[in-house]
Design a protein around this motif. Structure first.
Motif, short mmCIF file in Angstrom:
data_model
loop_
_atom_site.label_atom_id
_atom_site.label_comp_id
_atom_site.label_asym_id
_atom_site.label_seq_id
_atom_site.Cartn_x
_atom_site.Cartn_y
_atom_site.Cartn_z
N ILE A 18 6.53 9.72 -3.80
CA ILE A 18 6.04 8.80 -2.78
C ILE A 18 6.64 7.42 -2.96
O ILE A 18 6.70 6.89 -4.08
CB ILE A 18 4.49 8.69 -2.86
CG1 ILE A 18 3.85 10.09 -2.70
CG2 ILE A 18 3.96 7.75 -1.78
CD1 ILE A 18 2.36 10.10 -2.99
N VAL A 19 7.06 6.82 -1.86
CA VAL A 19 7.43 5.41 -1.81
C VAL A 19 6.39 4.70 -0.95
O VAL A 19 6.11 5.11 0.17
CB VAL A 19 8.83 5.20 -1.20
CG1 VAL A 19 9.07 3.72 -0.88
CG2 VAL A 19 9.90 5.70 -2.17
N SER A 20 5.81 3.63 -1.50
CA SER A 20 4.82 2.84 -0.77
C SER A 20 5.43 1.51 -0.37
O SER A 20 6.04 0.82 -1.20
CB SER A 20 3.58 2.60 -1.65
OG SER A 20 2.70 1.69 -1.04
N LEU A 21 5.28 1.14 0.89
CA LEU A 21 5.84 -0.11 1.41
C LEU A 21 4.77 -1.13 1.74
O LEU A 21 5.06 -2.14 2.38
CB LEU A 21 6.67 0.19 2.67
CG LEU A 21 7.78 1.23 2.52
CD1 LEU A 21 8.50 1.40 3.85
CD2 LEU A 21 8.75 0.84 1.42
N ASN A 22 3.55 -0.88 1.31
CA ASN A 22 2.42 -1.72 1.70
C ASN A 22 1.56 -2.01 0.46
O ASN A 22 1.26 -1.10 -0.30
CB ASN A 22 1.60 -0.98 2.76
CG ASN A 22 0.43 -1.78 3.27
OD1 ASN A 22 -0.61 -1.84 2.63
ND2 ASN A 22 0.59 -2.40 4.42
N PRO A 23 1.17 -3.27 0.24
CA PRO A 23 0.40 -3.58 -0.97
C PRO A 23 -0.96 -2.88 -1.02
O PRO A 23 -1.49 -2.65 -2.11
CB PRO A 23 0.25 -5.10 -0.93
CG PRO A 23 0.46 -5.47 0.50
CD PRO A 23 1.44 -4.48 1.04
N CYS A 24 -1.51 -2.54 0.14
CA CYS A 24 -2.81 -1.86 0.14
C CYS A 24 -2.66 -0.41 -0.30
O CYS A 24 -3.48 0.10 -1.09
CB CYS A 24 -3.44 -1.94 1.53
SG CYS A 24 -3.78 -3.64 2.06
N SER A 25 -1.64 0.27 0.19
CA SER A 25 -1.41 1.63 -0.28
C SER A 25 -0.96 1.63 -1.74
O SER A 25 -1.27 2.56 -2.50
CB SER A 25 -0.38 2.36 0.60
OG SER A 25 0.82 1.63 0.74
N ASP A 26 -0.25 0.57 -2.17
CA ASP A 26 0.12 0.45 -3.58
C ASP A 26 -1.12 0.56 -4.46
O ASP A 26 -1.16 1.33 -5.44
CB ASP A 26 0.76 -0.91 -3.87
CG ASP A 26 2.13 -1.11 -3.24
OD1 ASP A 26 2.70 -0.13 -2.73
OD2 ASP A 26 2.61 -2.26 -3.25
N ALA A 27 -2.14 -0.24 -4.13
CA ALA A 27 -3.34 -0.33 -4.98
C ALA A 27 -4.08 1.00 -5.05
O ALA A 27 -4.66 1.34 -6.08
CB ALA A 27 -4.26 -1.43 -4.45
N ILE A 28 -4.07 1.75 -3.95
CA ILE A 28 -4.76 3.04 -3.95
C ILE A 28 -3.94 4.10 -4.68
O ILE A 28 -4.47 4.88 -5.48
CB ILE A 28 -5.05 3.50 -2.51
CG1 ILE A 28 -5.99 2.50 -1.81
CG2 ILE A 28 -5.67 4.90 -2.49
CD1 ILE A 28 -6.19 2.77 -0.33
N LEU A 29 -2.64 4.11 -4.44
CA LEU A 29 -1.81 5.17 -5.02
C LEU A 29 -1.80 5.13 -6.54
O LEU A 29 -1.75 6.19 -7.19
CB LEU A 29 -0.38 5.06 -4.48
CG LEU A 29 -0.20 5.60 -3.06
CD1 LEU A 29 1.16 5.21 -2.50
CD2 LEU A 29 -0.37 7.12 -3.02
N VAL A 30 -1.83 3.95 -7.14
CA VAL A 30 -1.82 3.92 -8.60
C VAL A 30 -3.09 4.52 -9.18
O VAL A 30 -3.14 4.86 -10.37
CB VAL A 30 -1.60 2.49 -9.15
CG1 VAL A 30 -0.27 1.93 -8.69
CG2 VAL A 30 -2.74 1.57 -8.77
N GLU A 31 -4.13 4.67 -8.34
CA GLU A 31 -5.39 5.27 -8.78
C GLU A 31 -5.42 6.78 -8.55
O GLU A 31 -6.09 7.50 -9.29
CB GLU A 31 -6.56 4.63 -8.03
CG GLU A 31 -6.76 3.16 -8.32
CD GLU A 31 -7.60 2.92 -9.56
OE1 GLU A 31 -8.19 3.89 -10.07
OE2 GLU A 31 -7.66 1.76 -10.00
N VAL A 32 -4.73 7.26 -7.52
CA VAL A 32 -4.92 8.66 -7.13
C VAL A 32 -3.69 9.54 -7.33
O VAL A 32 -3.78 10.77 -7.24
CB VAL A 32 -5.39 8.77 -5.66
CG1 VAL A 32 -6.69 8.01 -5.45
CG2 VAL A 32 -4.32 8.27 -4.69
N ALA A 33 -2.52 8.96 -7.58
CA ALA A 33 -1.29 9.74 -7.77
C ALA A 33 -0.89 9.74 -9.24
O ALA A 33 -1.27 8.84 -10.00
CB ALA A 33 -0.16 9.16 -6.93
#
Length: 259
Positions: A18-33
């Motif tokens: 996954i590549v995240s381009l949004n700071p909000c998805s960044d914060a969630i992805l580090v918790e769930v991926a």
């Protein structure tokens, strides 16, 4: 420009890259991926002024500024961006057959929790999404005000006198932590300008501000009696997910301090 992670992520990925381009998805992805699933976070997460991640966490990952060439060179399975992604970029991803997932605007806690579940499902770890939702729910319960206590009137003032309306995540968090969002009650919507004259005519119990705007130095504000002022961290303002827990804790502590 692609910034290389400070340390290699050696764990084997269990799920799509996954590549995240949004700071909000960044914060969630580090918790769930899995860490190795996250090919790159947005460059915003390396900027303390815009990041919803602690600096030490953001530094563990590569980041990208999100140009099409950069993203394609990373060979992700999924790209995640926000609601304001450029239409031309969205069209280019679709033409190239690259899976693009767009988060909606988080107008309340329910929207934020839906994004947590959505991203956890994309990462292939829905159980982690549910675990994060439970932690957020517990944090909101802990931050709730005492029963039957009257709400504390507040104005949430952003740069240039912009206020948070009723249809905003921060407005929902204010309500949940014992505050009355005064501009929303007066009919102001998100991104409306709240005149200093109105604030002076009906001062709230607390003025929450983001950033050091010139309006905050107006001499009339210093003369207002009984109005507390608090600086709300910008990194807690724009995103949901795990950020909700820190924002709720901040607001609950402020509510207790106001007595």
């Amino acid at each position: 420009m692609l910034l290389i992670a400070a340390a290699p992520l050696s764990a084997r990925a269990q799920g799509p890259r996954i590549v995240s381009l949004n700071p909000c998805s960044d914060a969630i992805l580090v918790e769930v991926a899995d860490p190795a699933q996250i090919v790159a976070l947005s460059a915003y997460s390396r900027d303390p002024a815009s990041s919803s991640l602690p600096p030490g966490v953001a530094a563990r990952y590569a980041t990208t500024h999100g140009t099409l060439e950069e993203v394609l060179s990373l060979h992700p399975d999924v790209v995640v961006d926000g609601a304001f992604a450029a239409p031309a970029m969205v069209g280019a991803y679709h033409r190239l057959g690259l899976r693009l997932e767009l988060l909606g605007t988080q107008r309340n806690v329910a929207d934020a929790l839906a994004d947590v579940r959505h991203l956890a499902a994309i990462a292939g770890h829905p159980d982690r999404g549910e675990a994060l939702v439970r932690r957020i729910d517990a944090a909101l319960t802990a931050a709730a005000p005492p029963p039957r206590r009257a709400p504390v009137e507040a104005v949430f003032w952003e740069w240039g006198g912009i206020v948070a309306g009723s249809d905003t995540l921060i407005g929902d968090l204010l309500m949940r932590t014992g505050f009355a969002n005064l501009p929303a009650r007066q009919g102001y919507h998100q991104a409306a300008i709240y005149p200093i004259e109105r604030l002076l005519a009906h001062p709230p119990r607390v003025l929450l501000t983001v950033g050091d705007d010139r309006m905050l130095h107006h001499p009339a504000l210093a003369a207002v009696k009984g109005m507390a002022r608090a600086d709300f961290p910008a990194g807690l303002l724009y995103c949901g997910g795990p950020t909700i827990m820190r924002a709720a804790a901040y607001l609950a502590a402020l509510h207790r301090a106001l007595g």
